[in-house]
Design a protein around this motif. Sequence first.
Motif, PDB file in Angstrom:
ATOM      1  N   MET A   1       0.833  -1.193   0.000  1.00  0.00           N
ATOM      2  CA  MET A   1       0.000   0.000   0.000  1.00  0.00           C
ATOM      3  C   MET A   1       0.874   1.251   0.000  1.00  0.00           C
ATOM      4  O   MET A   1       1.973   1.253   0.545  1.00  0.00           O
ATOM      5  CB  MET A   1      -0.905   0.000   1.232  1.00  0.00           C
ATOM      6  N   TYR A   2       0.362   2.304  -0.625  1.00  0.00           N
ATOM      7  CA  TYR A   2       1.056   3.583  -0.566  1.00  0.00           C
ATOM      8  C   TYR A   2       0.039   4.683  -0.812  1.00  0.00           C
ATOM      9  O   TYR A   2      -1.059   4.458  -1.331  1.00  0.00           O
ATOM     10  CB  TYR A   2       2.176   3.653  -1.602  1.00  0.00           C
ATOM     11  N   THR A   3       0.407   5.894  -0.411  1.00  0.00           N
ATOM     12  CA  THR A   3      -0.464   7.055  -0.563  1.00  0.00           C
ATOM     13  C   THR A   3       0.343   8.193  -1.148  1.00  0.00           C
ATOM     14  O   THR A   3       1.470   8.453  -0.703  1.00  0.00           O
ATOM     15  CB  THR A   3      -1.044   7.487   0.798  1.00  0.00           C
ATOM     16  N   GLU A   4      -0.221   8.897  -2.145  1.00  0.00           N
ATOM     17  CA  GLU A   4       0.407  10.112  -2.617  1.00  0.00           C
ATOM     18  C   GLU A   4      -0.116  11.269  -1.784  1.00  0.00           C
ATOM     19  O   GLU A   4      -1.327  11.471  -1.660  1.00  0.00           O
ATOM     20  CB  GLU A   4       0.124  10.363  -4.094  1.00  0.00           C
ATOM     21  N   VAL A   5       0.806  12.019  -1.205  1.00  0.00           N
ATOM     22  CA  VAL A   5       0.454  13.103  -0.305  1.00  0.00           C
ATOM     23  C   VAL A   5       0.016  14.328  -1.107  1.00  0.00           C
ATOM     24  O   VAL A   5       0.703  14.743  -2.053  1.00  0.00           O
ATOM     25  CB  VAL A   5       1.646  13.467   0.601  1.00  0.00           C
ATOM     26  N   ASN A   6      -1.113  14.899  -0.727  1.00  0.00           N
ATOM     27  CA  ASN A   6      -1.575  16.147  -1.329  1.00  0.00           C
ATOM     28  C   ASN A   6      -0.787  17.297  -0.716  1.00  0.00           C
ATOM     29  O   ASN A   6      -0.999  17.665   0.447  1.00  0.00           O
ATOM     30  CB  ASN A   6      -3.071  16.323  -1.081  1.00  0.00           C
ATOM     31  N   THR A  10      -1.525  21.408   4.018  1.00  0.00           N
ATOM     32  CA  THR A  10      -0.348  21.687   4.859  1.00  0.00           C
ATOM     33  C   THR A  10      -0.272  20.755   6.061  1.00  0.00           C
ATOM     34  O   THR A  10       0.828  20.464   6.540  1.00  0.00           O
ATOM     35  CB  THR A  10      -0.359  23.150   5.334  1.00  0.00           C
ATOM     36  N   ASP A  11      -1.413  20.289   6.553  1.00  0.00           N
ATOM     37  CA  ASP A  11      -1.380  19.361   7.687  1.00  0.00           C
ATOM     38  C   ASP A  11      -0.686  18.064   7.300  1.00  0.00           C
ATOM     39  O   ASP A  11       0.128  17.524   8.063  1.00  0.00           O
ATOM     40  CB  ASP A  11      -2.804  19.060   8.169  1.00  0.00           C
ATOM     41  N   ASN A  12      -0.999  17.536   6.118  1.00  0.00           N
ATOM     42  CA  ASN A  12      -0.355  16.309   5.654  1.00  0.00           C
ATOM     43  C   ASN A  12       1.134  16.525   5.397  1.00  0.00           C
ATOM     44  O   ASN A  12       1.966  15.661   5.693  1.00  0.00           O
ATOM     45  CB  ASN A  12      -1.032  15.806   4.376  1.00  0.00           C
ATOM     46  N   LEU A  13       1.459  17.677   4.829  1.00  0.00           N
ATOM     47  CA  LEU A  13       2.864  17.978   4.581  1.00  0.00           C
ATOM     48  C   LEU A  13       3.635  18.068   5.883  1.00  0.00           C
ATOM     49  O   LEU A  13       4.780  17.596   5.980  1.00  0.00           O
ATOM     50  CB  LEU A  13       2.981  19.287   3.792  1.00  0.00           C
ATOM     51  N   LEU A  14       3.025  18.635   6.914  1.00  0.00           N
ATOM     52  CA  LEU A  14       3.666  18.719   8.224  1.00  0.00           C
ATOM     53  C   LEU A  14       3.903  17.332   8.824  1.00  0.00           C
ATOM     54  O   LEU A  14       4.901  17.108   9.509  1.00  0.00           O
ATOM     55  CB  LEU A  14       2.827  19.563   9.180  1.00  0.00           C
ATOM     56  N   ILE A  15       2.982  16.404   8.558  1.00  0.00           N
ATOM     57  CA  ILE A  15       3.164  15.026   9.054  1.00  0.00           C
ATOM     58  C   ILE A  15       4.402  14.399   8.420  1.00  0.00           C
ATOM     59  O   ILE A  15       5.207  13.751   9.099  1.00  0.00           O
ATOM     60  CB  ILE A  15       1.912  14.185   8.748  1.00  0.00           C
ATOM     61  N   LEU A  17       6.980  16.046   7.146  1.00  0.00           N
ATOM     62  CA  LEU A  17       8.149  16.757   7.668  1.00  0.00           C
ATOM     63  C   LEU A  17       8.508  16.291   9.076  1.00  0.00           C
ATOM     64  O   LEU A  17       9.689  16.205   9.423  1.00  0.00           O
ATOM     65  CB  LEU A  17       7.891  18.266   7.663  1.00  0.00           C
ATOM     66  N   LYS A  18       7.517  15.976   9.869  1.00  0.00           N
ATOM     67  CA  LYS A  18       7.778  15.470  11.229  1.00  0.00           C
ATOM     68  C   LYS A  18       8.525  14.142  11.170  1.00  0.00           C
ATOM     69  O   LYS A  18       9.474  13.907  11.923  1.00  0.00           O
ATOM     70  CB  LYS A  18       6.466  15.316  11.989  1.00  0.00           C
ATOM     71  N   PHE A  19       8.091  13.257  10.265  1.00  0.00           N
ATOM     72  CA  PHE A  19       8.786  11.977  10.096  1.00  0.00           C
ATOM     73  C   PHE A  19      10.223  12.199   9.645  1.00  0.00           C
ATOM     74  O   PHE A  19      11.159  11.591  10.172  1.00  0.00           O
ATOM     75  CB  PHE A  19       8.046  11.109   9.081  1.00  0.00           C
ATOM     76  N   LEU A  20      10.421  13.079   8.663  1.00  0.00           N
ATOM     77  CA  LEU A  20      11.759  13.335   8.138  1.00  0.00           C
ATOM     78  C   LEU A  20      12.658  13.962   9.208  1.00  0.00           C
ATOM     79  O   LEU A  20      13.848  13.638   9.306  1.00  0.00           O
ATOM     80  CB  LEU A  20      11.689  14.240   6.911  1.00  0.00           C
ATOM     81  N   ARG A  21      12.102  14.866  10.017  1.00  0.00           N
ATOM     82  CA  ARG A  21      12.900  15.474  11.082  1.00  0.00           C
ATOM     83  C   ARG A  21      13.391  14.421  12.075  1.00  0.00           C
ATOM     84  O   ARG A  21      14.512  14.487  12.561  1.00  0.00           O
ATOM     85  CB  ARG A  21      12.082  16.545  11.807  1.00  0.00           C
ATOM     86  N   ALA A  22      12.545  13.446  12.345  1.00  0.00           N
ATOM     87  CA  ALA A  22      12.926  12.387  13.283  1.00  0.00           C
ATOM     88  C   ALA A  22      14.061  11.531  12.748  1.00  0.00           C
ATOM     89  O   ALA A  22      14.739  10.841  13.525  1.00  0.00           O
ATOM     90  CB  ALA A  22      11.712  11.513  13.606  1.00  0.00           C
TER      91      ALA A  22
END
Length: 313
Positions: A1-6, A10-15, A17-22
């Motif tokens: 499964m995969y999802t293309e992020v809209n 901005t809320d999805n983009l922040l999610i 970015l949070k993963f990448l920051r970690a």
Amino acid sequence: MYTEVNLCNTDNLLIVLKFLRAQLPQSIFPWQLLTYVYQNVLTRDDIYTQVFVDNLTEIKCVIILYSAFGLVPHWNLIENYIRNCTIVCDKEYTKDILVEMLSKCIPWKQRVMFCAVEQNYITPVIEEFVAEKKIGSYKIWRYIQFELDKNVFLEKSKILPTTVPEGIEIRPLQPEDALFMIEEGGYTPDDLYSVTQIQFCIKNLCSMGAYRHGKLLCWRLLQYDGSLDMVYTVPEARRLGLSSLLSVRLAAEIFKIQERVFGHTALNNRNSLGLAAKMGFHETGICDWIVFEPKYTCAKGDPQQLDVLKSSI
């Protein structure tokens, strides 16, 4: 499964970015790239960005597809151009989730450049995938990733040379310098630099140039992906310390607009490594640039298809 992020959400983009920051510092390249998108420094249509995740509520893998700035004129033509790809994945999921997403999210019928991927556990998965599927060939370039701590830089800058040679003026680059930089630096279409790209970076980000009687002698700039890049000194101005002076001044300017200063240099580039060490950069890992060449291509009709990269420079 995969999802293309809209990316308009901005809320999805922040999610993401949070993963990448970690995952920092290994994820600094895609993290800064998407940070620019979030901040509207870049738009989705500037680099034709697509972001895929395995599960938006609990991300374990992110794949970002994008194009070099200024080389693609329209969304409908991205299949005619090389697609850049950067990947961040939790190590324990590279054998299942990453493999599945490689199969479903990567446009394997066109040329793909994997940028700044972790050499130890992502590169082998890509190599194995390409070999098993027999879909094309690839080449790997290995780079050192380094980052500058702001407090270390402030201390180092107190003892680094600051004297500008007589007759030299140091100031930000001008958009009209871009064509000279391409020609004098000997960049080729395979370097994926365009006049449009350089002009964007000069106008919207940070850059530094050394001039004598109005002629550009040395330059360094901040790229649209957030990395220090494109340092060059014309032959007659070498050994004047211009590259060092520009790098120090540019780093100071970058810290005013973004949290982290980072870059990449080839393993055998001793000059760049020496300059980075003097400024206080520290190594944060080894990463790979992998250029994939498909066995079979799939491109849409384009009257400018011949020499398509050169036409943008």
